[in-house]
Every structure is written in C-alpha cells, then in structure tokens.
Design a protein around this motif. Structure first.
Motif, mmCIF file in Angstrom:
data_model
loop_
_atom_site.group_PDB
_atom_site.id
_atom_site.type_symbol
_atom_site.label_atom_id
_atom_site.label_comp_id
_atom_site.label_asym_id
_atom_site.label_seq_id
_atom_site.Cartn_x
_atom_site.Cartn_y
_atom_site.Cartn_z
ATOM 1 N N UNK B 5 0.827 -1.211 0.000
ATOM 2 C CA UNK B 5 0.000 0.000 0.000
ATOM 3 C C UNK B 5 0.863 1.264 0.000
ATOM 4 N N UNK B 6 2.028 1.188 0.694
ATOM 5 C CA UNK B 6 2.941 2.335 0.678
ATOM 6 C C UNK B 6 3.418 2.605 -0.743
ATOM 7 N N UNK B 7 3.685 1.513 -1.471
ATOM 8 C CA UNK B 7 4.127 1.661 -2.859
ATOM 9 C C UNK B 7 3.016 2.280 -3.704
ATOM 10 N N UNK B 8 1.773 1.866 -3.428
ATOM 11 C CA UNK B 8 0.632 2.437 -4.153
ATOM 12 C C UNK B 8 0.536 3.938 -3.879
ATOM 13 N N UNK B 13 1.572 9.755 -5.562
ATOM 14 C CA UNK B 13 2.315 11.011 -5.463
ATOM 15 C C UNK B 13 3.121 11.280 -6.741
ATOM 16 N N UNK B 14 3.459 10.209 -7.463
ATOM 17 C CA UNK B 14 4.186 10.389 -8.726
ATOM 18 C C UNK B 14 3.320 11.071 -9.776
ATOM 19 N N UNK B 15 2.024 10.702 -9.799
ATOM 20 C CA UNK B 15 1.163 11.231 -10.870
ATOM 21 C C UNK B 15 0.437 12.509 -10.438
ATOM 22 N N UNK B 16 0.721 12.951 -9.220
ATOM 23 C CA UNK B 16 0.055 14.163 -8.720
ATOM 24 C C UNK B 16 0.128 15.347 -9.700
ATOM 25 N N UNK B 17 1.281 15.594 -10.318
ATOM 26 C CA UNK B 17 1.340 16.731 -11.255
ATOM 27 C C UNK B 17 0.423 16.534 -12.466
ATOM 28 N N UNK B 85 0.371 -2.323 -9.468
ATOM 29 C CA UNK B 85 -0.872 -2.882 -9.997
ATOM 30 C C UNK B 85 -2.072 -2.367 -9.210
ATOM 31 N N UNK B 86 -1.901 -2.277 -7.897
ATOM 32 C CA UNK B 86 -2.998 -1.755 -7.078
ATOM 33 C C UNK B 86 -3.310 -0.317 -7.466
ATOM 34 N N UNK B 87 -2.250 0.453 -7.732
ATOM 35 C CA UNK B 87 -2.447 1.827 -8.165
ATOM 36 C C UNK B 87 -3.242 1.855 -9.470
ATOM 37 N N UNK C 96 8.235 15.345 -0.846
ATOM 38 C CA UNK C 96 9.306 14.350 -0.709
ATOM 39 C C UNK C 96 9.147 13.641 0.635
ATOM 40 N N UNK C 97 8.945 14.443 1.679
ATOM 41 C CA UNK C 97 8.785 13.831 2.996
ATOM 42 C C UNK C 97 7.565 12.902 3.019
ATOM 43 N N UNK C 98 6.435 13.421 2.480
ATOM 44 C CA UNK C 98 5.209 12.609 2.493
ATOM 45 C C UNK C 98 5.406 11.294 1.764
ATOM 46 N N UNK C 99 6.127 11.341 0.630
ATOM 47 C CA UNK C 99 6.271 10.140 -0.193
ATOM 48 C C UNK C 99 7.231 9.139 0.417
#
Lengths: 127, 215, 286
Positions: B5-8, B13-17, B85-87, C96-99
C-alpha cells in the motif's frame, strides 16, 4: 588550548597534534587531570580523520603524557609523573646549557653565572 | 500500512502533477457517451483512455531515474510491483465509478433511458477492456521502459482485429458459446474469472522481470 | 569493534568489465573513502551493496545483516546519496517527505524540519528548483530523519562547488561524531578525503589495490623528485610510477624503498598522486 593544523608543513597531522598537546602540557596550559578535547569532537572541529586523532592520543598515552579513561576521555597525567619530570629536567638542562654557552661567549666567570641564577631564583620566588 | 500500500501511495504522489490531465481523461468520455447515446460506448472509451494514463508512473520514474529510489527503499521488488498494480486498479476503479455516475446523468438529461442492465454490462465491458489493455502494457513498461513499452498497449488492439477477422469464420452453433452468451450471470462470472487470471499472470511476469532486472 | 559494512570477495562480471574479489570492512563510527579512477568499479561496488546489481560471487553484510537475505531490514538502516537526486523533480520538498517517510518506521518529522532549517532548504520549493548542492542536502536530510546508521554516498561531490563540498565534509564529520554512524563515500576528487577519511579502499580497474587506514595508505608511498640525470635505472625499477619532463622527474616510490635515494628530494605523497601514479603503472607519462 589552541590546536592549529597545517597542511603544508609536511609534518603528519597526528604528529602536529602531539607536538601541540605536549607543548601545552609543558607550558602548563594543560594542567594535571585536565581533559583533552574529546577525540571525535576534535576530529569534527579540525575536519580530520578520527583515526588520526586516535593515533595522536594513543601515542601521547604510550609516551606517558596522558591517560585514557575508557568512556570518559583523555586526561593529562600529573606533573609528578616520572616522565614529565624527566622532560622538565631535560628542559632545564637545555636552558642551562644555553645559558652556559652564552656565558662562555660573553666571557662570564662561573661565580657570576651562579650569582645571576640566584638573583633570578630570588626574583621568581613568588610565582 | 503494508509495504504494498505504501508503494501504491508513492505511485499516487508520482502522478500528482498530472492530476488535471487524469481528471479530464475521466470526464472526456461523457462526450462519447452522449454522441453515441450509449453508456457502453462511453464507459469503454473511459477505460481505454484511463489505461493509457497509468503509464505516467513509468515515465515519471524513468525521467527522474527513480529506479535508484526504488533501489534504496526498504521494500521488496514484488511489493513495489504489486503496489503499482494496485495503483493501476485503483485508477481504473475511479474512472469506472466516475463514468457510471456522470454518464447516466448526462444520458438521462438527453432523454435516454439507462437501466441497471445497461450499467452492469457497461461496467463489465469496461473492466474487461481495462484489464486487457493494462495486463500487457505493465509488463511491457517494466521490461522495455516507458517509451518502448508503450508498444504493448497495441497488443489488445491487434487482438480485437484478429477476433473480428476470425469470429465470422467460427461455427456459430458451438454449444459452449451459445450457453455462455445466453446466460448473463455465467458471462459476468466468466469475465471476472478471466480478469483475475489475467492480472495474476501479468503480476507474476512483472515481478519476474523486475527481480531479474539490474538497475 | 562492530562492523557496519563487510564486503568479502565480491565479484561481478559484465561483458566488458569485471570486478574481482573486492574485500573491505568499515567499522562503526568511521568514514571510508572508496576511490579509484572513473570506470574502476566504485559505482558497481555500491550498486552491488544495494543489491541493485546482482553479484556473481562473494558476500556483503550491512550492520551484520546479509544484503540480500535481509535486504529490507538492512536498507531501513541505510541512507544513500547519489550524484543526482532520485526524487520526482515536480515534488515539493514537503511532498518528498510525504512520499518517502512512510517507508521508514523511524522517521522523525521534527528531525526533517530541523534538517531543512539547518540546510536552508525551503519546504515549499520543488526539487527541480533546488541547486545541486541543495538536492544533495535534501537526500542527506531524508537519511538523517530516519537516523540511518550507515550512509553511502556515490560521487556526491562531482559537480559541486568548493563551498558545498566543504559543507558536506562538515556534515559527515558531525554525523560520525557520536561514534554510532559510519560513512562510505565514493569519489574521484580525493582532495575531499585527504583529511576527513579514516579508511581508504582503492579499486583500480576492478581490482582491489588497497583497503585500510588512510594514514597507512598515504604512508606507503613517497614522492621522489630530482633532475633528469638523477633518474637512475635502479630508481626507475623501484618506482611505482614515474613522470618525466624536460627539467626533471617525479616518481612514486614505496616508502621502504626510499632509503637508497636519500640524496634526492623526498616528500609525502597525496592520495591523488598515489592514484595517478599507480593507475598509470608501467608506463611513463609526460
């Protein structure tokens, strides 16, 4: 205590630390039972290797100038310690030898030299 | 929270932009639904489009050489892959829910009737299309990167064309086909099982690819 | 003495490059410099430690934990700084911190905030708006926020200005001050290590040349200088490396071999000189 490390003197850094600590002990700037700066703090402050400071402190201990108390730090040995006394006597001898040499050059008789020493001893009595 | 879930969460956060692009992608298919006056069309488009946006995670990590971050995080590669995959599934589910809420409103406003059966068949069709696109695409991204891996998205397209080509040549009176098609419950069950199996195989491939990959 | 990093007989083969039987040990509380010319295998070694590359042979222990069998546990104690940052450049510092923080049970938010203040990093800035030096500090701030016990830095100073490089050394000296943290620091800018490193591991063309205390390393060699006519065949034979020029020569000679040349100028060697001379082994260079 002042510790200054030179990068260009060609003298290894641990040797520079040893010389300066010894000088501070002999000059009385570092007194008996006074602690040397903590090994790791000194390394950090001088931005030098911890092992370099360790080597300097270990050699100072081997030479009898300081003693390392596990977990508490490095402390200056008492002035009465045999070695310090020897070093001090050596310093006295060197100083007197210099004085004798200078007296020879100046053609000063031995009695005069003794008298000068007595005067100086008298003058420094209160120290 | 489990590592998966942390990875998800990291993927989100990667696709936030790109959140606006993704939002637009979810709403655009309303237009397709309206033009065709069919929720099946609208949902199908929505799921195809959203399947494409899942590639953002791969392009962002590639652009920033973030494989090094994944290399130092205290997380297993299998957890990292499963998290991805969960993402992807979460993004797909969001698109499906958004479509199933917005499109009937628009269609009903246009005077179309949208029944429960239409909704269910659109949902099942959309889910199947989404799975079809992503199960090939993700291992492709893992293996060949965000740019070359995109080619894998066209495998399902090729598959459709092949099916369209071969379907008329199949004997129409095949008993299995007729049974399945005549029973919606069976059809739905079959699709769901198929989707689960496809993802399981796809995840297995992706994990293998990542475990053998040197970064 | 506890070892924070143990590398034993590490080997890795690529098509065009091989890393051979690399072994070294980094005790708790010290800084080790990993040096060698570009392409000598420093980054390969670090990536093998991180299990980002698969080793062909050998063993690696991080704080006593196997780097593959206990990979996750080992990595939760590990901080890593690469030559460029590994965050999404669109992230704000707060993002960065959150991630990242969720992955580290020991993460202390107050510590992160404190580090940002100390390093003068504005929390609202995006990663891409930070200078290279700031990005390095951001990676360090993260590692310090979960109290990483072992810090691995891969060429952190390449492309940094002298002020940032000095700041980094200051930060690392402070980091190991309590004796509970260690640093492995790969660099080809050896001047950075001349003073602060306790240990040196020198890899040359995939082979281990030396691993041990820095003072010992530097003490192994001397620079002998003289006029061209003073470069005798004996000296040439004993020299590890020679550089000749119209008005004279400079040679790197093992300290124990310098006795025969006491009439010439003999100086201590710098790490840089040792690396330069030993990696040109065998042939003179002008």
């Amino acid at each position: 205590m002042k510790l200054i490390i030179s990068n260009v003197s060609g003298i290894p850094i641990y040797e520079q630390i040893k010389q300066q600590v010894k000088a501070a002990i002999l000059s009385g700037e570092l007194k008996e039972d006074e602690a040397l700066p903590s090994l790791r703090t000194l390394a950090k402050d001088l931005k030098i290797s911890v092992l370099t400071v360790t080597r300097a402190y270990t050699e100072l201990e081997q030479e009898g100038f300081v003693k390392n108390v596990q977990g508490r730090g490095c402390f200056v040995m008492g002035r009465g310690s045999e070695l310090m006394r020897e070093q001090l006597i050596c310093k006295v001898e060197n100083g007197l030898t210099d004085a004798i040499k200078a007296a020879r050059i100046a053609d000063l008789p031995n009695e005069e030299l003794h008298r000068l020493l007595d005067i100086l001893l008298e003058a420094n009595k209160d120290d | 929270m489990s590592n998966t879930l942390k990875a998800t969460k990291l993927d989100f956060s990667l696709v936030k932009p790109y959140i606006k692009v993704i939002g637009f992608t979810m709403l655009l298919p309303i237009a397709f639904a309206a033009i065709n006056r069919s929720i099946l069309t609208g949902v199908s488009f929505a799921m195809c489009f959203i399947a494409m946006t899942t590639g953002y995670t791969f392009s962002v990590t590639e652009k920033n050489s973030m494989e090094r971050l994944y290399g130092i995080l205290p997380i297993k590669k299998s957890e990292m892959v499963t998290g991805r995959y969960l993402f992807v599934l979460a993004l797909g589910a969001m698109a499906l829910v958004v479509s199933l809420i917005t499109q009937p409103i628009v269609l009903r406003a246009m005077g179309e009737s949208v029944g429960a059966f239409d909704m269910i068949s659109a949902a099942i069709g959309g889910l199947f299309l989404f799975a079809l696109y992503t199960v090939f695409q993700i291992p492709g991204y893992y293996k060949y990167g965000a740019i070359k891996g995109r080619v894998f998205m066209y495998i399902p397209v090729a598959g459709f064309l092949a099916t369209l080509f071969f379907l008329p040549k199949m004997p129409a009176d095949n008993p299995i086909v007729t049974t399945v098609v005549s029973s919606p419950v069976l059809l739905i069950g079959l699709v769901l099982v198929l989707v689960v199996v496809m993802y399981a195989v796809s995840i297995w491939f992706s994990i293998r690819i990542m475990e053998n990959k040197e970064m | 003495m506890t070892n924070y990093l143990e590398v034993k007989n590490l080997s890795k083969s690529f098509d065009s490059f091989q890393l051979h039987n690399i072994s070294f040990t980094l005790p708790k509380g010290y800084i080790m410099g990993l040096i060698g010319p570009n392409g000598s295998g420093k980054t390969t070694t670090i990536k093998l430690i991180l299990n980002m590359l698969k080793r062909n042979g050998g063993e690696i222990k991080i704080m006593g934990l196997d780097n593959i069998a206990d990979e996750q546990k080992a990595k939760s104690e590990l901080g890593v700084v690469f030559d460029t940052n590994y965050f999404s450049d669109d992230w704000q510092v707060t993002q960065v911190e959150k991630s990242i923080s969720v992955f580290y049970p020991n993460w202390k938010s107050e510590r992160f905030a404190e580090m940002l203040r100390k390093f003068h990093i504005a929390p609202t800035k995006k990663v891409k708006e930070l200078s290279k030096g700031m990005q390095m500090k951001l990676m360090l701030a993260c590692a310090f926020s979960y109290d990483a016990k072992l810090l691995i830095l891969d060429e952190p100073t390449s492309g940094l200005d002298p002020v940032s490089r000095d700041e980094l050394l200051q930060i690392l000296s402070e980091y190991i001050e309590d004796g509970e943290h260690s640093v492995l620091f790969s660099t080809h800018i050896t001047g950075d290590l001349e003073r602060a490193a306790d240990y040196i591991t020198y890899i040359s063309y995939g082979e281990l040349f030396f691993s041990g205390s820095k003072d010992e390393f530097v003490d192994m060699f001397r620079i002998v200088k003289g006029g061209t006519e003073e470069l005798t065949p004996d000296l040439r034979e004993k020299a590890v490396g020679v550089r000749t020029f119209p008005t004279g020569f400079e040679a790197l000679v093992k300290t124990e071999d310098t006795g025969a040349f006491s009439s010439l100028s003999i100086e201590p060697a710098t790490i840089d000189e040792i690396v330069v001379f030993t990696s040109k082994k065998g042939d003179d260079y002008e």
